[in-house]
Design a protein around this motif. Structure first.
Motif, PDB file in Angstrom:
ATOM      1  N   ILE A 279       0.852  -1.190   0.000  1.00  0.00           N
ATOM      2  CA  ILE A 279       0.000   0.000   0.000  1.00  0.00           C
ATOM      3  C   ILE A 279       0.886   1.237   0.000  1.00  0.00           C
ATOM      4  O   ILE A 279       1.877   1.304   0.734  1.00  0.00           O
ATOM      5  N   VAL A 280       0.517   2.210  -0.820  1.00  0.00           N
ATOM      6  CA  VAL A 280       1.243   3.480  -0.885  1.00  0.00           C
ATOM      7  C   VAL A 280       0.239   4.629  -0.868  1.00  0.00           C
ATOM      8  O   VAL A 280      -0.935   4.441  -1.195  1.00  0.00           O
ATOM      9  N   PRO A 281       0.668   5.834  -0.479  1.00  0.00           N
ATOM     10  CA  PRO A 281      -0.228   6.998  -0.575  1.00  0.00           C
ATOM     11  C   PRO A 281      -0.606   7.263  -2.031  1.00  0.00           C
ATOM     12  O   PRO A 281       0.064   6.825  -2.967  1.00  0.00           O
ATOM     13  N   ASP A 282      -1.687   8.001  -2.226  1.00  0.00           N
ATOM     14  CA  ASP A 282      -2.172   8.246  -3.586  1.00  0.00           C
ATOM     15  C   ASP A 282      -1.224   9.125  -4.386  1.00  0.00           C
ATOM     16  O   ASP A 282      -1.307   9.163  -5.605  1.00  0.00           O
ATOM     17  N   ARG A 283      -0.331   9.856  -3.736  1.00  0.00           N
ATOM     18  CA  ARG A 283       0.697  10.642  -4.423  1.00  0.00           C
ATOM     19  C   ARG A 283       2.078  10.080  -4.101  1.00  0.00           C
ATOM     20  O   ARG A 283       2.279   9.456  -3.065  1.00  0.00           O
ATOM     21  N   GLY A 284       3.026  10.320  -5.002  1.00  0.00           N
ATOM     22  CA  GLY A 284       4.393   9.913  -4.760  1.00  0.00           C
ATOM     23  C   GLY A 284       4.672   8.451  -5.008  1.00  0.00           C
ATOM     24  O   GLY A 284       5.628   7.895  -4.454  1.00  0.00           O
ATOM     25  N   ILE A 285       3.883   7.800  -5.868  1.00  0.00           N
ATOM     26  CA  ILE A 285       4.063   6.367  -6.117  1.00  0.00           C
ATOM     27  C   ILE A 285       5.369   6.107  -6.865  1.00  0.00           C
ATOM     28  O   ILE A 285       6.071   5.126  -6.599  1.00  0.00           O
ATOM     29  N   ARG A 286       5.713   7.002  -7.796  1.00  0.00           N
ATOM     30  CA  ARG A 286       6.933   6.782  -8.566  1.00  0.00           C
ATOM     31  C   ARG A 286       8.162   6.832  -7.664  1.00  0.00           C
ATOM     32  O   ARG A 286       9.110   6.046  -7.840  1.00  0.00           O
ATOM     33  N   GLU A 287       8.175   7.739  -6.695  1.00  0.00           N
ATOM     34  CA  GLU A 287       9.302   7.829  -5.772  1.00  0.00           C
ATOM     35  C   GLU A 287       9.432   6.555  -4.939  1.00  0.00           C
ATOM     36  O   GLU A 287      10.547   6.082  -4.678  1.00  0.00           O
ATOM     37  N   VAL A 288       8.299   6.001  -4.517  1.00  0.00           N
ATOM     38  CA  VAL A 288       8.341   4.766  -3.727  1.00  0.00           C
ATOM     39  C   VAL A 288       8.907   3.617  -4.552  1.00  0.00           C
ATOM     40  O   VAL A 288       9.779   2.867  -4.094  1.00  0.00           O
ATOM     41  N   LYS A 289       8.448   3.480  -5.789  1.00  0.00           N
ATOM     42  CA  LYS A 289       8.950   2.397  -6.633  1.00  0.00           C
ATOM     43  C   LYS A 289      10.424   2.593  -6.982  1.00  0.00           C
ATOM     44  O   LYS A 289      11.172   1.620  -7.105  1.00  0.00           O
ATOM     45  N   ASP A 290      10.829   3.838  -7.145  1.00  0.00           N
ATOM     46  CA  ASP A 290      12.236   4.112  -7.414  1.00  0.00           C
ATOM     47  C   ASP A 290      13.101   3.678  -6.231  1.00  0.00           C
ATOM     48  O   ASP A 290      14.143   3.027  -6.404  1.00  0.00           O
ATOM     49  N   ALA A 291      12.677   4.030  -5.014  1.00  0.00           N
ATOM     50  CA  ALA A 291      13.438   3.639  -3.825  1.00  0.00           C
ATOM     51  C   ALA A 291      13.461   2.119  -3.665  1.00  0.00           C
ATOM     52  O   ALA A 291      14.502   1.539  -3.320  1.00  0.00           O
ATOM     53  N   LEU A 292      12.333   1.470  -3.926  1.00  0.00           N
ATOM     54  CA  LEU A 292      12.291   0.007  -3.849  1.00  0.00           C
ATOM     55  C   LEU A 292      13.268  -0.621  -4.848  1.00  0.00           C
ATOM     56  O   LEU A 292      14.018  -1.545  -4.512  1.00  0.00           O
ATOM     57  N   SER A 293      13.258  -0.135  -6.076  1.00  0.00           N
ATOM     58  CA  SER A 293      14.118  -0.702  -7.115  1.00  0.00           C
ATOM     59  C   SER A 293      15.591  -0.544  -6.761  1.00  0.00           C
ATOM     60  O   SER A 293      16.392  -1.475  -6.938  1.00  0.00           O
ATOM     61  N   ARG A 294      15.960   0.627  -6.246  1.00  0.00           N
ATOM     62  CA  ARG A 294      17.358   0.856  -5.894  1.00  0.00           C
ATOM     63  C   ARG A 294      17.814  -0.063  -4.762  1.00  0.00           C
ATOM     64  O   ARG A 294      18.899  -0.664  -4.816  1.00  0.00           O
TER      65      ARG A 294
END
Length: 335
Positions: A279-294
């Motif tokens: 689950i992620v907030p409705d904003r900032g999803i790309r930043e979360v996926k970027d951090a996960l990928s790194r």
């Protein structure tokens, strides 16, 4: 000149070259002047109301207060304008009833979409579909609601994630971020198509990332790395709070569901697919996926793990021998 243009009759009708113009008389001229004055007064009243609302709400934060102030201003000025026009032009009740009948008949044929859009506006004001600032999909447009009028909803358009990049209309931004285009969508669309709301009542969404790993890899270690990264960067039970989900379940009869991140396995012909759901907030999803990928990539490298792929890597070629009988051959072995 007096013989060319004259005011004749008890109603002072306008006559040009002996032809009496229908509707052009002193009474209608006065009403027209009063109508112009009414528009000026309404415009001034609208300015005063908006200024007063801004002063009254200057200590309040959030978009909803400003949104309702704007909508209240629109409604008040519209009501005043309609009442003023009816009072000026339809002082006789019988004339008003006749005019209303003609207007209703005309609306039934010529202004169906306009009436539907206005009806959609009042449905939207109830707040059951979306509110100012909500992230929605309406009429095929994805984005945030930035303005609402009687006829149209204005949306700040956003791009599409790769999984829906082929959707219509296609976007050049491959994520849920603004494209910079403002799109006006008729309010009537809420009656024709479903409206998808990302943020109403529950400002979180479920997301997934799928990672292929070889069957011979340390699967347990790979799962732990992925799960630990998700726990660091996504919303957990303690951050979300059970109250928000319980309220959703109470209002919409949702069944209990998994809140914290979880990794699912799926067998394929080529690799083991590990899908982490979170689950992620409705904003900032790309930043979360970027951090996960790194984080996942770095931990995989430290653990000596790799990702599966359908690509081939050529690491060498066998020796090439040339037949002595071939034309121009020297009989040497070529390596």
């Amino acid at each position: 000149m007096d013989g060319i243009i004259r005011l004749v009759g008890p109603s002072q009708a306008l006559e040009i070259f002996g032809i009496r113009l229908v509707g052009f008389n002193a009474e209608n001229a006065r009403k027209l002047l009063m109508t112009l004055l009414l528009f000026l007064l309404i415009w001034g009243a609208r300015w005063v109301i908006r200024r007063g609302a801004k002063l009254a709400l200057r200590h309040l934060s959030g978009e909803q207060a400003g949104f309702w102030a704007i909508q209240a201003t629109h409604l008040i000025t519209a009501v005043l304008l309609l009442l003023g026009l009816a009072s000026i032009w339809f002082d006789d009740p019988t004339r008003l009833a006749t005019a209303l009948g003609l207007v209703t008949a005309g609306l039934a044929f010529a202004l169906q979409r306009v009436v539907t859009a206005a009806a959609g506006y009042f449905v939207i004001l109830r707040g059951q579909t979306f509110r100012m600032g909500d992230r929605i999909v309406m009429g095929g447009v994805r984005g945030d609601v930035v303005a609402l009028s009687f006829m149209q909803t204005t949306i700040m358009e956003m791009g599409q994630p790769p999984s829906v990049q082929n959707a219509d209309p296609a976007m050049w931004v491959r994520s849920r971020e603004y494209t910079g285009r403002l799109v006006a969508v008729s309010n009537a669309r809420i009656f024709d198509e479903p409206v998808y709301n990302y943020t109403r009542d529950f400002p979180y969404i479920w997301e997934e990332m799928s990672l292929p790993i070889p069957y011979r890899a340390d699967r347990a270690r790979a799962e732990k790395i992925i799960l630990d990264a998700a726990l660091r960067h996504t919303v957990t039970d303690s951050q979300l709070g059970r109250e928000a989900l319980e309220e959703m379940q109470r209002r919409y009869f949702l069944k209990p569901t998994q809140i914290g991140p979880k990794v699912y396995w799926r067998l394929t012909d080529n690799w083991l697919e590990l899908t982490v759901r979170f689950i992620v907030p409705d904003r900032g999803i790309r930043e979360v996926k970027d951090a996960l990928s790194r984080d996942i990539l770095a931990e995989f490298e430290r653990a000596g793990l790799g990702f599966a792929s359908t690509t081939f890597e050529i690491v060498g070629l066998p020796p090439l021998r040339v037949s002595p009988g071939a034309a121009g051959s020297t009989g040497e072995e070529v390596k």
